[in-house]
Design a protein around this motif. Structure first.
Motif, short mmCIF file in Angstrom:
data_model
loop_
_atom_site.label_atom_id
_atom_site.label_comp_id
_atom_site.label_asym_id
_atom_site.label_seq_id
_atom_site.Cartn_x
_atom_site.Cartn_y
_atom_site.Cartn_z
N GLU A 4 -46.87 47.63 57.85
CA GLU A 4 -47.34 48.12 59.50
C GLU A 4 -46.11 47.82 60.23
OE1 GLU A 4 -49.98 49.38 60.21
OE2 GLU A 4 -50.30 49.38 58.00
N LEU A 5 -44.93 46.79 59.89
CA LEU A 5 -43.81 46.67 60.55
C LEU A 5 -43.11 47.87 60.57
CD1 LEU A 5 -43.11 43.12 59.54
CD2 LEU A 5 -43.72 43.65 61.80
N LEU A 62 -29.82 41.59 55.36
CA LEU A 62 -29.12 42.18 56.55
C LEU A 62 -28.68 43.52 56.22
CD1 LEU A 62 -27.53 39.19 58.06
CD2 LEU A 62 -29.55 40.12 58.94
N LYS A 63 -28.23 43.64 55.06
CA LYS A 63 -27.28 44.76 54.79
C LYS A 63 -28.71 46.05 54.47
CE LYS A 63 -24.65 47.09 51.24
NZ LYS A 63 -23.89 47.34 49.96
N SER A 64 -29.89 45.50 54.07
CA SER A 64 -30.85 46.66 53.42
C SER A 64 -31.34 46.98 54.89
CB SER A 64 -31.89 45.89 52.68
OG SER A 64 -32.54 44.80 53.49
N LEU A 65 -31.19 46.29 55.83
CA LEU A 65 -31.68 46.67 57.20
C LEU A 65 -30.92 48.00 58.00
CD1 LEU A 65 -32.73 43.39 58.96
CD2 LEU A 65 -34.15 44.86 57.99
N THR A 66 -29.72 48.18 57.25
CA THR A 66 -28.68 48.89 57.74
C THR A 66 -28.80 50.12 57.06
OG1 THR A 66 -26.60 47.89 56.62
CG2 THR A 66 -27.15 47.04 58.87
N GLN A 67 -29.14 50.29 55.82
CA GLN A 67 -29.33 51.23 54.98
C GLN A 67 -30.43 52.34 55.04
OE1 GLN A 67 -27.12 51.19 51.76
NE2 GLN A 67 -25.98 50.12 53.48
N PRO A 68 -30.25 53.31 54.91
CA PRO A 68 -31.18 54.48 55.05
C PRO A 68 -31.98 54.42 53.56
CG PRO A 68 -29.23 55.75 54.82
CD PRO A 68 -28.90 54.29 54.95
N THR A 69 -33.10 54.13 53.54
CA THR A 69 -33.61 54.27 52.25
C THR A 69 -34.74 55.42 51.99
OG1 THR A 69 -35.53 52.71 52.80
CG2 THR A 69 -33.62 51.89 51.82
N SER A 70 -34.73 56.18 51.10
CA SER A 70 -35.85 57.40 50.93
C SER A 70 -37.23 56.81 50.39
CB SER A 70 -35.26 58.53 50.16
OG SER A 70 -34.86 58.24 49.21
N ARG A 71 -36.96 55.89 49.51
CA ARG A 71 -38.07 55.32 48.93
C ARG A 71 -38.10 53.77 48.50
NH1 ARG A 71 -36.27 56.50 42.91
NH2 ARG A 71 -38.40 56.64 42.58
N PRO A 72 -39.03 53.17 48.30
CA PRO A 72 -38.93 51.52 47.94
C PRO A 72 -37.58 51.38 47.23
CG PRO A 72 -41.07 52.23 47.66
CD PRO A 72 -40.45 53.52 47.72
N THR A 73 -36.68 50.41 47.73
CA THR A 73 -35.64 50.04 47.00
C THR A 73 -35.39 48.53 46.85
OG1 THR A 73 -34.58 51.91 48.10
CG2 THR A 73 -33.03 50.35 47.01
N LEU C 206 -58.42 52.08 40.17
CA LEU C 206 -57.04 51.87 40.46
C LEU C 206 -56.76 52.00 41.91
CD1 LEU C 206 -55.54 52.99 37.29
CD2 LEU C 206 -55.39 50.86 37.88
N PRO C 207 -55.81 51.41 42.62
CA PRO C 207 -55.75 51.26 44.02
C PRO C 207 -54.70 52.59 44.14
CG PRO C 207 -53.87 49.94 43.01
CD PRO C 207 -54.78 50.50 41.81
N ASP C 208 -55.12 53.05 45.74
CA ASP C 208 -54.26 54.26 46.40
C ASP C 208 -53.05 53.37 47.02
OD1 ASP C 208 -57.14 55.34 47.76
OD2 ASP C 208 -56.05 56.06 45.88
N VAL C 209 -51.90 53.75 46.45
CA VAL C 209 -50.75 52.73 46.70
C VAL C 209 -50.55 53.04 48.24
CG1 VAL C 209 -48.19 52.05 46.62
CG2 VAL C 209 -50.04 52.88 44.63
N ALA C 210 -50.32 52.22 49.27
CA ALA C 210 -49.89 52.43 50.67
C ALA C 210 -48.36 52.65 50.57
CB ALA C 210 -50.01 51.08 51.23
N ARG C 211 -47.97 53.70 51.24
CA ARG C 211 -46.55 54.18 51.26
C ARG C 211 -46.43 54.44 52.78
NH1 ARG C 211 -44.89 52.32 47.60
NH2 ARG C 211 -44.96 52.96 45.55
N VAL C 212 -45.41 54.14 53.31
CA VAL C 212 -45.03 54.54 54.69
C VAL C 212 -43.50 54.81 54.74
CG1 VAL C 212 -44.09 52.25 55.50
CG2 VAL C 212 -45.17 53.78 57.23
#
Lengths: 78, 430, 344
Positions: A4-5, A62-73, C206-212
């Motif tokens: 949500e954030l 802090l570094k992660s906040l400045t990085q563009p990420t395209s997927r969970p990293t 199984l869950p639907d994964v929340a992705r944003v």
């Protein structure tokens, strides 16, 4: 909560001892924490060493906040 | 290793002069029992009997134990705690079938809060609450303990554990020399080698004095997956050691009467070959430790040449992560899994029910939701304290339990989360 | 019983994709599959009007669409509203869902029919009665039959029974029930089925994964204001606002303005799911204020005056979402640009 954030434009670095769980739950910027009861340090270390560890973890966050990420990293503290 | 489990059914218990078994009626000597459980940390013991179907609410339970004693074979019941560390699971063991020793009592909190409290609880023996707990159907001999001042949690805990085990064993002694109603042979020998092989991954909880499990008398806080013969469970090698407990509690009685173990045994040689129990704990604080548990569990299953593994949960929360990772690892090794899991989907059941899941967990059975509000009628009698404390984070808020209950969730119903599948609960989606 | 039916341009016989911009129009009769639906309804109800609308219109002009549907339902005195079946058509499914919501606001019971994996189904299943269909129109007959029966039940004001009896998608509320067999037996039966290679039905999906999509990174960290959020339930000693130990639905914030350190003894963790002794002995283990102050003014701009806290034990996803949204609103209005969230 991090989903949500981020959704509202606040890049969020999640410090978690269970990084894959955080990723699974949708966190985009995950910093590897130490252990569940103390993700930001290690009380078994001498205070100076614990603090140095905490500094590395927070720097990674802090570094992660400045990085563009395209997927969970996962960001590992140096 | 063959075990003869000899059952003596009990339908009625009274307090009397001597401890004696007469048909299905057990007379219990208060004096003998008091002697057996005597301990400096225990100031007094009050004995009550609750028969199945009676309208009673039993409160402040720490453990429930089925009376058993070994009459043949090496060792004796509850090895490492009551007696020496000697291998068990063979020979003959007598059990009082339908009788349960309940250790109850309000353990002092000593300023504890958060995780470190003996969770208060209750069990209803009739009405809708009876269907929700595994301990409503037995004749319950309730030993309500009063604790002496000045001891530590560890000392109270030790006193509670030993009291339950001693009482249970002493009652079972009444069967020595008598003929059982039934003898079941428990043997893992393979007579049908072509059948698939199945193992049970048995997760227990052991994290400090309030949530402890023992194996041959050793605390399992550092447990990595280990192999146990199911007959060892029948002889009390695994004992529940925690003070108090809530919906997810695994009592010693459940370790002795685990329906997944019994069910795997009953289909042995017919549906499959039961090859063993992989005992493990969850709630490790570091992700790598959860991975270690998962890898070792799967490797153990592989070394057992298991084709299938059933999983259950010990406790609630992030312990599901170890299990999910183990399921993932097992499925990758070609081992088929089934998980028996509680649900945590919020009060209306609208949220995803598990804290963590992996795509490989495609076969799950629900034991119902402990988040659902619980409305229960008053019972005719309260056995134990008539208030219990909830909200330990606030120092404990007492609520009366001697009338009808309107609880916002089921966490205080002892064993109500149905962790090893004793009850018929599940969830249906509307 | 007066039924108003909704179809898209294709089923409404106006054409395919080239007619997707057709504005809302109404025909005072059954149209297309509505003809078959009327046959199935027989004497029980009359389709008095059919709303036909292009897929793009419902998607691109939602308020115009809603107003039109509302007007027609009112003018035609609809007792029940039936939308689709839309099968797996995405835009059509969303239009059906939106239209049914309009009906609901008017107090008109409604029912639609979607393929369960149509995105509209997961979006609307909580609020709407949705008949599950095949992915394509091959299941038209079955869908219409079910729609007819449910429409009549709803129009009669009969309570709708359980989803598995009445043939609609569960809304997603999981409730405790006593089954025929014990949970252990059900688990062992399921294991046996898997080993025999037989089909089985899992009891927990199984869950639907929340992705944003990740929020854009902070361009200039050295001037940025950052806030700390923690699920460790760390609060001032004494828990003055009585933060719940577990199953948290509320969050709190506490001032750290002017504090260089969190002194042990002044703070405590109320978390009910982990050993809090490390956090109580040194709160920096869960809220790293000491090193954040060190880096403040150098690596990053400034730290928010307050930190935000909840107890992440068994927190239902929806509660976590709400709390995240509320904290986000608070942070945005007070100038924060990024968050460090410590999870326990």
């Amino acid at each position: 909560m991090s989903v949500e954030l981020e959704r509202r434009g606040l890049p969020t670095a999640v410090i978690s001892a269970l990084p894959p769980v955080a990723q699974e739950l949708g966190a985009n910027r995950v910093v590897r924490g130490v252990k569940i009861p103390h993700p930001c340090g290690d009380p078994t270390l001498e205070p100076d060493a614990d603090r140095a560890l905490r500094l590395r973890i927070v720097r990674a966050a802090l570094k992660s906040l400045t990085q563009p990420t395209s997927r969970p990293t996962i960001f590992d503290p140096a | 290793m063959q075990l003869e489990l000899a059952s003596f059914p009990i339908t009625h218990v009274t307090l009397g002069e001597a401890t004696r078994l007469d048909g299905q009626h057990l007379s219990v000597s208060r004096e003998q029992l008091m002697e057996a459980v005597a301990n400096p940390a225990i100031a007094g013991v009050d004995l009550q009997v609750v028969h199945p179907g009676e309208s009673a609410r039993i409160t402040q339970l720490s453990d429930v134990v089925e009376p058993r004693v070994k009459v043949a074979g090496t060792g004796d019941v509850f090895p490492g705690l009551l007696g020496p560390v000697v291998s068990v699971g063979s020979g003959r063991t007598h059990r009082l079938d339908g009788l349960a020793v309940m250790i109850s009592g309000d353990v002092p909190w000593l300023g504890a809060s958060g995780l470190f409290v003996p969770r208060n609880n209750f069990v209803d023996t009739s009405g809708p609450g009876a269907d929700l707990s595994p301990h409503s159907g037995t004749v319950n001999l309730v030993l309500r303990l009063r604790f002496a001042d000045g001891f530590s949690h560890d000392e109270y805990q030790r006193a509670v554990v030993v009291a339950g085990l001693r009482a249970a064993r002493q009652l079972a002694l009444a069967t020595v020399g008598l003929t059982p109603a039934d003898v079941t042979i428990r043997d893992l020998s393979v007579s049908q080698p072509a059948l698939p092989r199945v193992a049970y991954a048995y997760q227990v909880q052991s994290q400090g004095v309030f949530m402890r499990t023992y194996l041959y008398g050793r605390m399992l806080d550092e447990l990595l997956p280990t192999l146990v013969h199911p007959n060892e469970l029948a002889d009390g090698a695994v004992v529940a050691g925690g003070l108090g407990g809530g919906a997810v509690k695994l009592t010693t009685w459940l370790h002795q009467n685990n329906p997944l173990v019994d069910g795997m045994y009953s289909r042995h040689g017919a549906e499959w070959n039961f090859v063993g129990v992989i005992l493990h704990r969850g709630h490790y604080y570091q992700y790598e430790d959860k991975q270690r548990v998962a890898l070792q569990l799967a490797r153990s299953a592989q070394l057992l040449r298991a084709d299938g593994v059933a999983f259950s949960l010990g406790g609630g929360g992030n312990n599901i992560t170890e299990v999910m990772l183990a399921i993932q690892e097992c499925e990758r090794l070609g081992i088929k899994t089934v998980l028996l899991a509680w649900e945590h989907g919020g009060p209306s059941g609208a949220d995803y029910p598990l804290p963590f899941a992996v795509p490989e967990a495609a076969a799950m059975v629900s034991t119902g939701s402990m988040d659902e509000p619980l409305v229960l009628p008053a019972m005719d009698r309260v056995c134990g304290d008539s208030t219990i404390r909830v909200r330990p984070e606030l120092g404990g808020v007492p609520i009366p339990v001697d009338g009808p209950l309107d609880l916002s969730n089921g966490y205080e119903l002892f064993g109500g989360a149905n962790p090893v599948g004793w009850q018929r609960t599940g969830c249906i989606e509307y | 019983m007066r039924i108003v039916h909704f179809l898209n341009q294709f089923y409404g016989r106006l054409g395919g994709e080239e007619a997707a911009d057709t504005p809302v129009r109404v025909v005072d009769a059954p149209v297309g599959p509505g003809t078959r639906l009327q046959e199935l309804l027989g004497q029980r109800a009359d389709i008095v009007a059919t709303i036909v609308c292009g897929d793009n219109v419902a998607a691109e002009e939602p308020s115009t669409f809603r107003d039109a549907v509302q007007r027609i339902l009112q003018e035609r005195l609809a007792d029940v509203f039936v939308a689709g079946p839309a099968f797996n058509a995405g835009r059509y499914g969303l239009a059906c869902g939106a239209a049914c919501c309009v009906a609901a606001e008017l107090g008109v019971p409604s029912v639609t029919a979607l393929y369960p994996e149509n995105p509209a189904a997961s979006l609307y299943r909580r609020e709407l009665v949705i008949v599950p269909t095949t992915a394509t129109a091959s299941g038209m007959q079955a869908a219409l039959t079910r729609l007819a029966d449910l429409a009549v039940r709803l129009g009669n004001g009969d309570a709708l029974g359980p989803p598995w009896v009445y043939g609609y998608l569960p809304h997603g509320f999981r409730r405790v029930e006593l089954r025929e067999k014990t949970a252990a037996d059900r688990a062992l039966d399921m294991l046996a089925a898997r080993l025999r290679g037989e089909p089985f039905q899992t009891e927990v999906p199984l869950p639907d994964v929340a992705r944003v999509d990740p929020a854009p990174p902070i361009a200039d960290l050295s001037t940025a204001t950052l806030a700390v959020v923690t699920t460790s339930a760390l609060v001032p000693k004494g828990n003055p606002d009585k933060l719940r130990q577990s199953y948290s639905t509320e969050w709190r914030s506490y001032s750290i303005a002017g504090l260089e350190r969190l002194e042990p003894g002044a703070w405590e963790s109320m978390h009910g799911g982990f050993d809090t002794s490390a956090a109580n002995a040194d709160p920096h283990q869960v809220v790293p204020l000491d090193v954040l102050r060190l880096l403040e003014g150098a690596t990053f701009g400034r730290l928010h005056d307050r930190y935000f806290v909840t107890a992440g034990v068994g927190t239902a996803v929806s509660a976590a979402q709400r709390m995240g949204a509320e904290i986000a609103a608070e942070l945005l209005s007070s100038g924060a640009q990024g968050v460090i969230l410590t999870a326990t």
